[in-house]
Design an enzyme around this catalytic site. Structure first.
Site, PDB file in Angstrom:
ATOM      1  N   LYS A   1      40.251  68.424 -44.664  1.00  0.00           N
ATOM      2  CA  LYS A   1      41.784  67.707 -44.767  1.00  0.00           C
ATOM      3  C   LYS A   1      41.620  66.422 -44.869  1.00  0.00           C
ATOM      4  O   LYS A   1      42.109  65.804 -44.108  1.00  0.00           O
ATOM      5  CB  LYS A   1      42.768  68.506 -44.189  1.00  0.00           C
ATOM      6  CG  LYS A   1      42.657  70.139 -44.529  1.00  0.00           C
ATOM      7  CD  LYS A   1      43.469  70.678 -43.422  1.00  0.00           C
ATOM      8  CE  LYS A   1      43.446  72.114 -43.395  1.00  0.00           C
ATOM      9  NZ  LYS A   1      42.287  73.029 -42.813  1.00  0.00           N
TER      10      LYS A   1
ATOM     11  N   TRP B   1      42.124  68.989 -49.864  1.00  0.00           N
ATOM     12  CA  TRP B   1      41.181  69.907 -49.395  1.00  0.00           C
ATOM     13  C   TRP B   1      39.532  69.478 -49.963  1.00  0.00           C
ATOM     14  O   TRP B   1      39.199  68.722 -50.730  1.00  0.00           O
ATOM     15  CB  TRP B   1      41.317  71.167 -49.634  1.00  0.00           C
ATOM     16  CG  TRP B   1      42.117  72.154 -48.404  1.00  0.00           C
ATOM     17  CD1 TRP B   1      43.066  71.019 -47.566  1.00  0.00           C
ATOM     18  CD2 TRP B   1      42.463  73.094 -48.244  1.00  0.00           C
ATOM     19  NE1 TRP B   1      43.660  71.631 -47.584  1.00  0.00           N
ATOM     20  CE2 TRP B   1      43.615  73.532 -47.456  1.00  0.00           C
ATOM     21  CE3 TRP B   1      41.522  73.989 -49.749  1.00  0.00           C
ATOM     22  CZ2 TRP B   1      44.082  74.625 -47.181  1.00  0.00           C
ATOM     23  CZ3 TRP B   1      42.737  75.553 -48.931  1.00  0.00           C
ATOM     24  CH2 TRP B   1      43.419  75.410 -47.808  1.00  0.00           C
TER      25      TRP B   1
ATOM     26  N   GLU C   1      32.747  91.893 -40.241  1.00  0.00           N
ATOM     27  CA  GLU C   1      33.181  93.227 -40.247  1.00  0.00           C
ATOM     28  C   GLU C   1      33.314  93.549 -40.848  1.00  0.00           C
ATOM     29  O   GLU C   1      34.028  95.419 -41.804  1.00  0.00           O
ATOM     30  CB  GLU C   1      33.965  91.904 -39.913  1.00  0.00           C
ATOM     31  CG  GLU C   1      35.260  91.305 -38.471  1.00  0.00           C
ATOM     32  CD  GLU C   1      34.023  89.810 -38.682  1.00  0.00           C
ATOM     33  OE1 GLU C   1      34.611  89.566 -37.567  1.00  0.00           O
ATOM     34  OE2 GLU C   1      33.494  89.726 -39.631  1.00  0.00           O
TER      35      GLU C   1
ATOM     36  N   THR D   1      30.880  89.654 -33.589  1.00  0.00           N
ATOM     37  CA  THR D   1      30.187  88.664 -34.059  1.00  0.00           C
ATOM     38  C   THR D   1      29.577  87.241 -33.336  1.00  0.00           C
ATOM     39  O   THR D   1      29.789  87.544 -31.620  1.00  0.00           O
ATOM     40  CB  THR D   1      32.347  87.504 -34.427  1.00  0.00           C
ATOM     41  OG1 THR D   1      32.607  87.708 -33.039  1.00  0.00           O
ATOM     42  CG2 THR D   1      32.416  88.945 -34.618  1.00  0.00           C
TER      43      THR D   1
END
Length: 542
Positions: free
Chosen positions: A440, A445, A332, A187
């Site tokens: 936030k 949000w 992944e 990653t």
């Protein structure tokens, strides 16, 4: 009662065997690091891959051991994709744009036995070699005439073409366990050390089948495929394997990823399908616009890695008649998870509704299941409104990271993607943010992606990035970072006013900062973490 069918292991080498037997005359074209254009055919690829498999054996590389590559998209890298995995070893593609410390960490963590590298990355190899213990052999992916001279790497430096020429193509691909490891990709490591994702032959073949389907990447022997997404990143979205499976012509861009170079190859080789991230296509579209050019053969482009702005989709489709297919995936996930392919009843929707649908990342391909959950892990409805953490599971989804030194990531058998998403009643998923990128503000949000998409609609904006900046009253507020198009006189007030009636009032950014450029990762993704480090205190210091 059991079925009475044959069972053969799903192995990567079988793709190459199929391509040689049924598509041996199909062409593979590569722009090389040496500067020229190289051409050969699938039968040549297969022969040279067998030679390289023999060469790896002569170097003492054992099944299961890792072989690193630090290379662009090209025919030699393609040969290693099959020679290494097909022989039973593990192909470890290295990201050349990582910091040298991270690269050294990855090589040591993977315990690479040998590292193959394109000449472009020689300075990087010279920096990394003294920092690692594991690889005792480095191989320059070039011929004898271009080999670097007078180097002191304190290790063995070999020539790729010498290895190929020095060995026979008489090699029988071993009959491996399909669950054995085939390739390894780490990653990006934007937080903490990168983590290794170890793919198997079985997972790779199942991913290849699914990604090639008509409602996925839609590949066939009639295509000329142009993988601009790098082969050092998550298997180049599976295209090197897919091309062998279906017999498509392949065109590799090598190190030249500027708009002019990409457009020349697209036109010269009559590319029909391209794949890449939005930042790369920005450069391509800017070049085509500057020369008043067009695309004579390209029919569609797969865009992933980051949300594709509707403005970019509009230019491709309305000005150039190139269909845009939005996709989503992760290292992944091998990487393909969803593709935005219309269902029958959606193809005739009004234009505005079709563009709104195309802005979504799409529906899961067979083999991937997904759900969204709230903070307590409760499943949320697929109503196109509820937003939650995106979890996935499937045949090519990782269950744990390589090395076993991290807590297994799964939650009750589901992999947490780190993305925040919504899913509509037709099963189309839309990423609203990365969980770490969500703003936030006052307990509510705000989607940074939605803010960016509005900014891209303004004709003076070349690049838009929205980040969460700390705020003394609201905790966080959206801050808009803008790279202007050349010659644009865009002012902050004008752009902020552009948001009126386009987003909720409390979503509207409080400020705009104009920048000359934004930092990009190896695959063209914008590195928001670096921008947060630089500009995250903007409202506190104002």
């Amino acid at each position: 009662m059991q079925g009475l069918m044959m069972q053969q292991p799903l192995l990567i080498a079988s793709l190459l065997t199929h391509a040689e037997r049924h598509h041996g005359g199909q062409e593979i074209v590569s722009r090389r690091v040496e500067g020229d254009i190289h051409r050969y055919r699938y039968r040549d690829l297969a022969q040279r891959a067998r030679r390289m498999a023999n060469a790896l054996a002569s170097l003492g590389i054992q099944p299961g051991e890792r072989v690193g590559t630090l290379a662009w998209n090209g025919y030699r890298h393609m040969e290693l994709y099959f020679a290494v995995s097909g022989a039973g070893s593990v192909l470890h593609t290295l990201n050349p744009r990582l910091h040298v410390d991270q690269l050294a960490y990855i090589i040591e963590h993977a315990q690479d036995r040998v590292v193959f590298f394109d000449l472009t990355f020689l300075p990087l190899i010279q920096s990394v070699a003294p920092r690692v213990k594991s690889p005792k052999i480095f191989v320059a992916m070039t011929d004898r005439a271009h080999m670097p001279r007078d180097l002191d790497l304190a290790t063995t430096l070999l020539c790729y073409e010498d290895l190929v020429d020095g060995h026979s193509d008489a090699f029988d691909w071993p009959l491996l366990d399909e669950n054995s490891a085939s390739s390894l990709c780490y990653t990006s490591g934007t937080t903490g050390n990168p983590k290794g994702v170890l793919y198997s032959h079985r997972s790779t073949l199942l991913h290849t089948y699914a990604a090639a389907l008509p409602d996925s990447l839609n590949c066939s022997a009639r295509d000329v495929i142009f993988p601009v997404v790098p082969m050092f990143h998550v298997n180049a979205w599976g295209l090197p394997y897919i091309a062998c499976m279906v017999g498509a012509k392949l065109v590799f861009p090598g190190p030249a990823l500027d708009g002019k170079s990409l457009h020349e190859l697209i036109e010269d080789e009559q590319v029909t399908l391209s794949t890449g991230v939005p930042t790369v296509w920005q450069g391509l579209l800017a070049h085509v616009d500057a020369i008043a050019g067009s695309f004579s053969s390209m029919q569609r482009t797969i865009i992933g890695g980051a949300p594709c702005p509707t403005a970019m989709t509009t230019v491709f489709q309305e000005r150039h008649r190139v269909d845009v297919v939005h996709a989503w995936g992760m290292t992944e996930l091998s990487p393909v998870g969803t593709v935005c392919s219309f269902k029958a009843h959606q193809a005739s929707l009004p234009v505005e509704e079709r563009y709104a649908l195309q802005a979504k990342q799409g529906r899961p391909v067979f083999g991937i299941d997904m759900k969204i959950v709230d903070l307590d892990g409760n499943a949320l409805p697929w109503d196109g409104a509820a937003t939650g953490d995106l979890l996935v599971r499937g045949h090519w989804v990782t269950r744990e990271y390589f090395g076993g030194d991290d807590t297994p990531p799964l939650r009750d058998g589901w992999f947490p993607t780190g993305d925040v998403a919504r899913i509509d009643p037709d099963g189309f998923m839309q990423i609203t943010d990365r969980s770490k990128d969500v703003i936030k503000s006052g307990g509510e949000w705000i989607s940074s992606t939605d803010i960016e998409n509005v900014a891209y609609l303004h004709p003076g904006v070349a690049t838009a990035v929205c980040i969460a900046a700390r705020h003394p009253k609201w905790d966080e507020r959206p801050l808009l970072l803008i790279v202007k198009k050349p010659g644009s006189a865009l002012a902050a007030g004008e752009l902020l006013a552009f948001f009126d009636d386009r987003v909720a009032r409390w979503w509207k950014p409080d400020a705009v900062v104009f920048v000359d450029s934004v930092p990009l990762g190896a695959t063209g993704k914008i590195l928001k973490n670096q921008l947060r480090d630089q500009f995250g205190g903007h409202y506190l210091s104002a």
